[in-house]
Every structure is written in C-alpha cells, then in structure tokens.
Design an enzyme around this catalytic site. Structure first.
Site, PDB file in Angstrom:
ATOM      1  N   SER A   1       0.800  -1.237   0.000  1.00  0.00           N
ATOM      2  CA  SER A   1       0.000   0.000   0.000  1.00  0.00           C
ATOM      3  C   SER A   1       0.823   1.274   0.000  1.00  0.00           C
ATOM      4  CB  SER A   1      -0.938   0.007   1.207  1.00  0.00           C
ATOM      5  OG  SER A   1      -2.050  -0.808   0.960  1.00  0.00           O
TER       6      SER A   1
ATOM      7  N   LYS B   1       0.371   3.444  -2.969  1.00  0.00           N
ATOM      8  CA  LYS B   1      -0.855   4.221  -3.187  1.00  0.00           C
ATOM      9  C   LYS B   1      -0.635   5.735  -3.276  1.00  0.00           C
ATOM     10  CE  LYS B   1      -3.852   0.751  -0.971  1.00  0.00           C
ATOM     11  NZ  LYS B   1      -4.587   0.411   0.282  1.00  0.00           N
TER      12      LYS B   1
ATOM     13  N   TYR C   1      -3.631  -3.107 -10.155  1.00  0.00           N
ATOM     14  CA  TYR C   1      -3.398  -2.611  -8.782  1.00  0.00           C
ATOM     15  C   TYR C   1      -2.519  -3.583  -8.009  1.00  0.00           C
ATOM     16  CZ  TYR C   1      -4.386  -2.437  -3.803  1.00  0.00           C
ATOM     17  OH  TYR C   1      -4.236  -2.452  -2.428  1.00  0.00           O
TER      18      TYR C   1
ATOM     19  N   TYR D   1      -4.913   4.703   7.909  1.00  0.00           N
ATOM     20  CA  TYR D   1      -6.249   4.096   7.977  1.00  0.00           C
ATOM     21  C   TYR D   1      -6.920   4.340   9.343  1.00  0.00           C
ATOM     22  CZ  TYR D   1      -3.978   1.442   4.218  1.00  0.00           C
ATOM     23  OH  TYR D   1      -3.249   1.061   3.104  1.00  0.00           O
TER      24      TYR D   1
ATOM     25  N   VAL E   1       1.528  -3.799   3.987  1.00  0.00           N
ATOM     26  CA  VAL E   1       1.440  -5.092   4.690  1.00  0.00           C
ATOM     27  C   VAL E   1       2.707  -5.935   4.545  1.00  0.00           C
ATOM     28  CG1 VAL E   1      -1.065  -5.361   4.790  1.00  0.00           C
ATOM     29  CG2 VAL E   1       0.177  -6.148   2.756  1.00  0.00           C
TER      30      VAL E   1
HETATM   31  O1  DON Z   1      -4.614  -4.876  -1.483  1.00  0.00           O
HETATM   32  C1  DON Z   1      -4.048  -5.456  -0.555  1.00  0.00           C
HETATM   33  O2  DON Z   1      -4.648  -6.052   0.339  1.00  0.00           O
HETATM   34  C2  DON Z   1      -2.523  -5.373  -0.520  1.00  0.00           C
HETATM   35  N1  DON Z   1      -1.989  -5.471  -1.871  1.00  0.00           N
HETATM   36  C3  DON Z   1      -2.071  -4.069   0.108  1.00  0.00           C
HETATM   37  C4  DON Z   1      -2.681  -3.806   1.468  1.00  0.00           C
HETATM   38  C5  DON Z   1      -1.801  -2.968   2.367  1.00  0.00           C
HETATM   39  O3  DON Z   1      -0.606  -2.871   2.185  1.00  0.00           O
HETATM   40  C6  DON Z   1      -2.496  -2.308   3.533  1.00  0.00           C
HETATM   41  N2  DON Z   1      -1.641  -1.405   4.252  1.00  0.00           N
HETATM   42  N3  DON Z   1      -1.205  -1.637   5.386  1.00  0.00           N
END
Ligand code: DON
Length: 307
Positions: free
Chosen positions: A64, A67, A191, A243, A261
């Site tokens: 993320s 983003k 994405y 978040y 993550v």
């Molecule tokens: O879309 C997802 O679930 C992962 N590719 C990215 C989520 C993420 O990194 C949330 N941030 N902490």
C-alpha cells in the site's frame, strides 16, 4: 568529523529488535513465509544524503505504500478537481480493505484505502490506455520516485492476484457505481501488480523524500511531480495514510505517513527528510509493530513531527 546520525539510527533499530509482537500478513501466501525478525531503517535528506541501517539490503514488496505515489500520478495527469470527482480526501476510520464508499455518489472516501487506490490506479493514462501500457506507466513512475529501475515480484503478484477475492468484490462494487470502467478484473490485476513492486528501505526513503522535497527526487534532481501535487499527497497521507490508526499515529508520532502489509512504513517531513522502516510483523491495523516504535522514537528524540 564522523556524523552521529548512523549510530543514532542504528540505536533506533536496535531499540525494537527484541519485539516479537504482531503477526505476518498471511492472506498473501508468500508474505506469511518471510523472515519475521528482520528490521531496517533509512533516512534521506532533501539534498540526497541517505543513511541506512539494519537489514537495509532487504527487498520486499511496496504494497500500500505505492498508493500515494500512484495518487500523485493521477493528480499530475488529471488535476486535483478531476481526481476529486472520482476519489475523496476524507479519512474512512475503517480498515484498508473496507468498501468505504461515499453514500449517494459511490465515490471512495480517499485514495489510501483499497477502493480509492483501485480507482486512482485506473485513472493513470486514461482515457484509452491499454492495461499493459498503464502498468508500464505505473512502474516507470514508481521508479522515477525511487531514482532507479524497480521490478515486479512476479511470485507475490501471482499469489496475490489469484486470491484477491476481497479486492475483486470492491472492484465490482466500484464498477457498479461506474467509478471504474471496463473489466474490474483488469483493474485488480494492475493494482496488485503495482503493490508487488520490489523495493528496499533506501528506495522508500528516497520516494518519501521526493514528496518532502516538493516533488523533486533528491538524488536524480528530476521533478517527478508538481509541487502542488506533492502537497496534496502529503495532506491526504497525514489524515488517511494510516487508515483506522491515523488519529493515534498523528497524535503520538505526527508525521505524514503510509504503511504497507509487507511491513514497510514511510514518513515525509516537508522540506526536511523522507524516512522508511521495514519489519514484517503487523498490528491489527496492518502496520509494522516495530516500524511504529521506530517512528515514535524518531519523533520523540529528534522532534521529527509536524505538530
Ligand atoms: O490490497 C491489498 O490487500 C494489498 N496489496 C495491500 C494492502 C496494504 O498494504 C495495507 N496497508 N497496510
């Protein structure tokens, strides 16, 4: 005279080294198998001096943290008003994978949650760009922020895209509101590919420093995005980047930030520095436990905060 900064930054990493709390991101299979005890920190000044300590050569996927940078590309290509028509700037107060659509318009609340990131991803190169060319534009932009050619981790990409059921559900809801167009599966593929780009903490510190430096990459000197876009991105990172932990982060650490993550966190202090940490074990918000502690120590010891 030897700079005291590397020794201090190493002290910051070591101060969290015994923490075994948190858990690995198990919904993306390869992430559940990484070495959990690694930790690294990098700091880049806006004049391009980079300090890196700990497991600084470790490569991991940006997730993320991609983003805000793809949001910047959409803003640079379409302007703030056009992007605002598709994605808001309000914190959702919910987890990153909640739908969080504005009632009535169906517009995602902000570009840092998955719903907003899927939408801003598709905005890159609109109208009419092909999926492959959009993916190439996104990878090129992330590389320009880092100052070197980045690559996609194909193993993590394939593992995530084949199990991205929640992101497909979000994408189909976005399609039903016509926030995205065409095949939702193509938007999810793109994405997830953007999230699977491999980086180090040095890359992330330079990317964060590019935002801190008003859109100019500190080492290459390239203006990657306009100053106004960098400001917009930092503003939205400040309120939405962490978040449903954004309030706690801002009140205890106080720096515009974005988590991922894989265990990465970036922080950008306008006009000063970009900082990045990595340690894979996550808290309930999907944020690196050790990374939060490292940033809290930096904020407390060095006054590295906005407020
Ligand atoms: O879309 C997802 O679930 C992962 N590719 C990215 C989520 C993420 O990194 C949330 N941030 N902490």
């Amino acid at each position: 005279m030897k700079s005291p900064i590397p020794d201090y930054l190493d002290e910051v990493v070591q101060s969290t080294a015994d923490d075994r709390s948190g858990r690995l991101a198990d919904y993306i299979p390869p992430l559940a198998a990484v070495e959990p005890n690694v930790g690294a920190l990098a700091l880049s000044t806006v004049d391009g001096t980079v300090y890196a300590v700990g497991d600084a050569d470790l490569e991991f996927t940006i997730q993320s943290i991609s983003k805000p940078f793809v949001y910047a590309v959409a803003l640079a290509q379409h302007g703030i008003d056009k992007v605002l028509e598709r994605v808001g700037v309000e914190p959702s107060g919910e987890a990153f994978h909640e739908l969080s659509l504005e009632s009535g318009t169906g517009r995602p609340l902000n570009p840092m949650i998955n719903a907003g990131a899927l939408t801003t991803h598709q905005m890159v190169g609109e109208p009419g760009i092909t999926e492959d060319k959009r993916n190439a534009q996104v990878l090129d932009a992330l590389s320009r922020f880092a100052g070197r050619e980045l690559e996609v981790d194909e193993e993590i990409y394939e593992a995530e895209v084949s199990s991205a059921h929640r992101n497909h559900a979000i994408a189909y809801m976005l399609r039903s509101h016509e926030n995205i167009t065409g095949d939702p599966r193509a938007v999810v593929r793109g994405y997830v590919r953007q999230c699977a780009v491999r980086v180090t903490v040095c890359d992330l510190a330079l990317m964060a420093a590019t935002l801190a430096h008003g859109g100019v990459q500190p080492v290459t000197g390239e203006r990657v995005i306009p100053h106004a876009v960098a400001r917009q991105v930092l503003s939205v990172m400040t309120t939405c980047g962490m978040y449903d932990a954004a309030g706690d982060w801002l009140s205890t650490i106080g720096i515009p930030a974005k988590s991922g993550v894989s265990g990465g966190i970036i922080g950008s202090l306008p006009g000063q520095v970009g900082v990045a940490t990595v340690s894979p074990r996550l808290d309930d918000h999907g944020t690196s436990v050790r990374g939060v502690k490292m940033f809290r120590k930096l904020s407390h010891d060095m006054g590295m905060h906005l407020m």
